[in-house]
Design a protein around this motif. Structure first.
Motif, PDB file in Angstrom:
ATOM      1  N   THR A 128      21.017  19.575  17.549  1.00  0.00           N
ATOM      2  CA  THR A 128      22.466  19.753  18.355  1.00  0.00           C
ATOM      3  C   THR A 128      22.406  19.799  19.417  1.00  0.00           C
ATOM      4  O   THR A 128      22.180  21.197  20.078  1.00  0.00           O
ATOM      5  CB  THR A 128      23.362  20.991  17.448  1.00  0.00           C
ATOM      6  OG1 THR A 128      22.522  20.599  15.979  1.00  0.00           O
ATOM      7  CG2 THR A 128      24.725  20.422  17.311  1.00  0.00           C
ATOM      8  N   PRO A 129      22.674  18.905  20.691  1.00  0.00           N
ATOM      9  CA  PRO A 129      22.710  18.189  20.133  1.00  0.00           C
ATOM     10  C   PRO A 129      22.194  16.578  20.670  1.00  0.00           C
ATOM     11  O   PRO A 129      21.366  16.795  21.129  1.00  0.00           O
ATOM     12  CB  PRO A 129      24.204  17.565  21.710  1.00  0.00           C
ATOM     13  CG  PRO A 129      23.849  18.778  22.874  1.00  0.00           C
ATOM     14  CD  PRO A 129      23.557  19.594  22.096  1.00  0.00           C
ATOM     15  N   GLY A 130      22.421  15.745  19.638  1.00  0.00           N
ATOM     16  CA  GLY A 130      21.020  14.708  19.281  1.00  0.00           C
ATOM     17  C   GLY A 130      20.710  14.254  20.497  1.00  0.00           C
ATOM     18  O   GLY A 130      21.388  13.727  21.016  1.00  0.00           O
ATOM     19  N   GLY A 131      19.263  14.889  21.007  1.00  0.00           N
ATOM     20  CA  GLY A 131      18.263  13.595  22.152  1.00  0.00           C
ATOM     21  C   GLY A 131      17.587  14.217  22.787  1.00  0.00           C
ATOM     22  O   GLY A 131      16.758  15.250  21.745  1.00  0.00           O
ATOM     23  N   ILE A 132      16.958  14.340  23.752  1.00  0.00           N
ATOM     24  CA  ILE A 132      15.785  14.338  23.941  1.00  0.00           C
ATOM     25  C   ILE A 132      16.442  15.324  25.893  1.00  0.00           C
ATOM     26  O   ILE A 132      17.445  14.924  26.160  1.00  0.00           O
ATOM     27  CB  ILE A 132      14.691  14.272  24.272  1.00  0.00           C
ATOM     28  CG1 ILE A 132      14.450  13.498  25.323  1.00  0.00           C
ATOM     29  CG2 ILE A 132      14.093  13.862  23.389  1.00  0.00           C
ATOM     30  CD1 ILE A 132      13.095  12.650  25.702  1.00  0.00           C
ATOM     31  N   LYS A 133      15.787  16.121  26.050  1.00  0.00           N
ATOM     32  CA  LYS A 133      15.951  16.787  27.485  1.00  0.00           C
ATOM     33  C   LYS A 133      15.388  17.533  28.562  1.00  0.00           C
ATOM     34  O   LYS A 133      13.704  17.919  27.701  1.00  0.00           O
ATOM     35  CB  LYS A 133      16.978  17.954  27.741  1.00  0.00           C
ATOM     36  CG  LYS A 133      18.473  17.749  26.969  1.00  0.00           C
ATOM     37  CD  LYS A 133      19.650  19.239  27.392  1.00  0.00           C
ATOM     38  CE  LYS A 133      21.066  18.944  26.819  1.00  0.00           C
ATOM     39  NZ  LYS A 133      22.399  19.604  27.246  1.00  0.00           N
ATOM     40  N   VAL A 134      14.721  16.707  29.788  1.00  0.00           N
ATOM     41  CA  VAL A 134      13.803  16.675  30.682  1.00  0.00           C
ATOM     42  C   VAL A 134      14.072  17.926  31.289  1.00  0.00           C
ATOM     43  O   VAL A 134      14.971  17.268  32.134  1.00  0.00           O
ATOM     44  CB  VAL A 134      13.042  15.124  30.904  1.00  0.00           C
ATOM     45  CG1 VAL A 134      12.103  15.956  31.779  1.00  0.00           C
ATOM     46  CG2 VAL A 134      13.471  14.195  29.919  1.00  0.00           C
ATOM     47  N   PHE A 135      13.127  18.497  31.876  1.00  0.00           N
ATOM     48  CA  PHE A 135      13.316  19.989  32.889  1.00  0.00           C
ATOM     49  C   PHE A 135      11.492  19.901  33.960  1.00  0.00           C
ATOM     50  O   PHE A 135      10.672  19.561  33.299  1.00  0.00           O
ATOM     51  CB  PHE A 135      13.598  21.107  32.326  1.00  0.00           C
ATOM     52  CG  PHE A 135      14.325  21.105  30.747  1.00  0.00           C
ATOM     53  CD1 PHE A 135      15.326  21.938  30.968  1.00  0.00           C
ATOM     54  CD2 PHE A 135      14.060  20.625  30.059  1.00  0.00           C
ATOM     55  CE1 PHE A 135      16.228  21.500  30.276  1.00  0.00           C
ATOM     56  CE2 PHE A 135      15.533  20.924  28.994  1.00  0.00           C
ATOM     57  CZ  PHE A 135      16.356  21.004  29.101  1.00  0.00           C
ATOM     58  N   ASP A 136      11.894  19.976  34.723  1.00  0.00           N
ATOM     59  CA  ASP A 136      11.315  20.502  36.059  1.00  0.00           C
ATOM     60  C   ASP A 136      10.079  22.091  34.619  1.00  0.00           C
ATOM     61  O   ASP A 136      10.743  22.666  34.468  1.00  0.00           O
ATOM     62  CB  ASP A 136      11.556  21.088  36.834  1.00  0.00           C
ATOM     63  CG  ASP A 136      10.611  20.924  38.424  1.00  0.00           C
ATOM     64  OD1 ASP A 136      10.088  21.599  38.284  1.00  0.00           O
ATOM     65  OD2 ASP A 136      10.915  20.586  39.337  1.00  0.00           O
ATOM     66  N   ALA A 137       8.904  21.582  35.498  1.00  0.00           N
ATOM     67  CA  ALA A 137       8.029  22.840  34.751  1.00  0.00           C
ATOM     68  C   ALA A 137       7.839  23.430  35.206  1.00  0.00           C
ATOM     69  O   ALA A 137       7.496  24.375  35.098  1.00  0.00           O
ATOM     70  CB  ALA A 137       6.663  21.820  34.340  1.00  0.00           C
ATOM     71  N   ARG A 138       8.865  24.034  36.586  1.00  0.00           N
ATOM     72  CA  ARG A 138       8.496  24.674  37.800  1.00  0.00           C
ATOM     73  C   ARG A 138       9.796  25.774  37.446  1.00  0.00           C
ATOM     74  O   ARG A 138       9.207  26.622  37.450  1.00  0.00           O
ATOM     75  CB  ARG A 138       8.358  24.469  38.774  1.00  0.00           C
ATOM     76  CG  ARG A 138       6.499  23.965  39.584  1.00  0.00           C
ATOM     77  CD  ARG A 138       6.678  23.251  40.677  1.00  0.00           C
ATOM     78  NE  ARG A 138       7.895  22.256  40.327  1.00  0.00           N
ATOM     79  CZ  ARG A 138       7.528  21.245  42.144  1.00  0.00           C
ATOM     80  NH1 ARG A 138       7.162  22.208  42.724  1.00  0.00           N
ATOM     81  NH2 ARG A 138       8.978  20.873  42.020  1.00  0.00           N
ATOM     82  N   THR A 139      10.515  24.941  37.138  1.00  0.00           N
ATOM     83  CA  THR A 139      11.681  25.468  37.650  1.00  0.00           C
ATOM     84  C   THR A 139      12.973  25.814  36.346  1.00  0.00           C
ATOM     85  O   THR A 139      13.501  26.489  36.341  1.00  0.00           O
ATOM     86  CB  THR A 139      12.938  25.393  38.705  1.00  0.00           C
ATOM     87  OG1 THR A 139      13.101  24.035  38.338  1.00  0.00           O
ATOM     88  CG2 THR A 139      11.481  25.143  39.721  1.00  0.00           C
ATOM     89  N   LEU A 140      12.170  24.742  35.416  1.00  0.00           N
ATOM     90  CA  LEU A 140      13.201  24.873  34.523  1.00  0.00           C
ATOM     91  C   LEU A 140      14.834  24.126  34.273  1.00  0.00           C
ATOM     92  O   LEU A 140      16.035  24.015  33.730  1.00  0.00           O
ATOM     93  CB  LEU A 140      13.677  25.500  33.244  1.00  0.00           C
ATOM     94  CG  LEU A 140      12.429  26.526  32.839  1.00  0.00           C
ATOM     95  CD1 LEU A 140      12.985  27.367  31.435  1.00  0.00           C
ATOM     96  CD2 LEU A 140      11.370  25.168  31.875  1.00  0.00           C
TER      97      LEU A 140
END
Lengths: 397, 397
Positions: A128-140
């Motif tokens: 919820t919400p259905g999906g993926i989110k992609v983040f910068d590993a250094r800063t999120l």
């Protein structure tokens, strides 16, 4: 967590001897990170930091929220743990300083994550919400949001997220009977390839150690969906169709997990949903070659890194047991009872030992995988998932 | 190396930017060790410390003696490198403090070593005096000395040393046509199992990633010797007998290396001695299934960790080339020329890049294994072996 709080916390730990190494540096110990790991404190929102060389608890980090189905991935250097909480939080923890460096509430209900092969991108899979989110590993910092939209106004719950070579992630859409592969080479402009009609209700998935085959278990029907990602034109293929067909289905007490490798030699070992069986599959023909009767409904079916053994734990009411399969003859060679409510297992990098969490005994056991002797017991409140930094060097974890 | 010397040395390095991380701690940087590695400075007795995340040189440690055929293994935590020098020196280096912690002259002529799966024992394989010696990984105290005595007054040169599960080491006796397996469960009382008459002049060996098959190449005849260590009663079996039979043998310019994994999927990829070929072997039947023509006499034949590619370098006069084999169709898909005198290659843990040393160009190149783009070049004087800390988590390196 501030330094002062850390010291107060540390004083309550059972393994004070392990703290000697801290003296070398004002802010954190001078030590390697290759033998570190974390244990999820399921009930108290705490991450416990462990050392697999001394088999000791090194410290704890509080304030991680709802960790009832949490999982962890690591930065390439083994310094940072990324903790995916059930409540949608993504938290970055410095293991040597034993403190939170970044934390974001990225969803309302989350079910795990992955890190790209190059270590630059962290992806979360959300209900919820259905999906993926992609983040910068250094800063999120949020780089990409890929809603799992499969019909007007409908987002699917996402499961079975794994990293693939080349900044790609594969995952399954429980409500949409689909597998998606998202290429984040340009993370702000992700490109998604969609495989539809893969079978009803994919509930979890794994990628083989070579990154070639993505396999999703199906809850809505017998069988699994498999994609050969090395093919020029990858397509979905059904494997093990009807493995429980015509037999009385058992009630399913807990969904099995596929995450992690259950591939040993040329065989994959997979939990049969609702059945007291482990299915053995040939990874060339993808045909079933054996069934191993086990002591309950399997939850995790995990291969020791050398593939010589497969370890299995179970759902209620058999979750005080762990069974060991010898892959040379596909036979159960040992049944262990390491404590009440076994929730997870993790092998040391070369497999000489396995760590097992027993939630209701507030205990983590370290067991020699050859002699089956218990090498150590650690007191951890309601432990669930165990994750070692060696995962950073492996695909699909 | 003292801190002051280190700073003086560091100033001469090309990658000063990478030193920023040092500021966090008085004695050494606060950082993880999972992305560290070392490069052997073959000509100047120097160990160069590198970071595979930033693709930068972090520092150097001098005074390691004759490194003309040196190799490195790592402690479980990734903090300590154990360097085996050609002159018989065994040196323990702290990678974060960038200094030697222990050093022993343990032989007159040494050819590498291994570390036990549990990280407690370091073993060196020696030419003079022929045999292995086993040391405490923390102190380098000698625990066991196993002379390779095969006849009155005769000691064989030892090659092909690998770690096996359970504090055991396997190795080959070049002069005695034998393979020995030494169990160091009780390190002061090692127990050795001897396999005799395995074939003439074993010159190097590998163990498969699962620790099951030990394979020694034979210099004195066509073929290799193989032991299935999972068998109840292990025996030696000849494989690929007569692979070059009846053909004009080529002069051998450099002995190929077998160390490290060259196993991808169900196939092993092995250098054919003196021939411009890579032999492909089925790891179930152990029969030859293909030969891949390559650009010279292969030296290292190394599988990318996912098994999707095999990379090959060559002896004189073809040692400016590197070839890439696609394991899906066993074809050479690319020939690269990264610099003069390519001596070694090392994959990053998940295989997204490979580091290649070009001795005569004083260069280490970092190459993307998909795009084949050169991602970085590092200036290192006469580089040879490259070793990443991720080896600590893997068997047989």
């Amino acid at each position: 967590m501030k330094r002062r709080e850390w010291l107060a916390t540390a004083a309550s730990l059972s393994s004070l001897a392990a703290l000697g190494g801290l003296a070398g540096c004002a802010s954190a110990p001078l030590r390697g990170t290759g033998d570190l790991g974390t244990v999820i404190g399921r009930a108290n929102g705490t991450l416990y930091i462990v050392d697999t060389s001394t088999r000791a608890l090194l410290g704890e980090v509080k304030g991680l929220g709802d960790l009832s189905h949490a999982s962890v991935v690591y930065s390439r250097d083994g310094l940072f743990a990324f903790v995916f909480g059930r409540d949608g939080a993504l938290t970055r923890v410095n293991l040597l300083e034993q403190r939170i460096t970044h934390r974001v509430m990225q969803a309302g209900n989350s079910i795990g994550g992955a890190i790209s092969a190059d270590g630059t991108l962290v992806a979360a899979q959300n209900y919820t919400p259905g999906g993926i989110k992609v983040f910068d590993a250094r800063t999120l910092e949020l780089l990409a949001d890929v809603p799992a939209a499969y019909a007007p106004g409908k987002l699917s719950r996402v499961v079975g997220l794994v990293d693939l070579p080349g900044r790609r992630f594969a995952y399954s859409l429980f409500d949409a009977d689909a597998i998606w592969v998202t290429d984040c080479s340009d993370p702000r402009h992700p490109v998604t390839q969609k495989f539809e009609g893969i079978g009803r209700q994919p509930y979890d998935a794994l990628v083989t150690p070579n990154g070639r085959h993505y396999i999703a278990g199906l809850f809505g029907e017998d069988g699994l969906a498999m994609i050969d990602l090395w093919a020029d034109q990858p397509t979905v293929r059904r494997i093990l169709g009807g493995y429980g067909k015509g037999q009385q289905p058992l009630p399913v007490y807990k969904m099995p997990h596929l995450r992690g490798w259950a591939v040993a030699g040329r065989h994959a070992y997979l939990p049969a949903i609702g059945r007291h069986e482990v299915l053995v599959v040939d990874t060339e023909s993808w045909a079933e070659v054996a069934r191993i009767p086990v002591a309950g409904q399997p939850v995790f079916v995990m291969a020791r890194p050398d593939g010589g053994q497969v370890w299995v734990n179970f759902s209620v009411p058999d979750y005080h047991r762990v069974q060991v399969v010898d892959t040379r003859n596909q036979a159960v060679i040992r049944t262990l009872e390491p404590g009440k409510a076994v929730l997870h297992m993790e092998f040391t990098p070369r497999g000489e030992a396995v760590w097992i969490s027993s939630r209701d005994d507030n205990r983590v056991s370290v067991i020699d995988t050859r002699s089956m002797a218990t090498l150590a017991r650690l007191d951890v409140p309601a432990p669930s998932g165990i994750f070692f930094t060696s995962r950073a060097a492996r695909m699909g974890f």
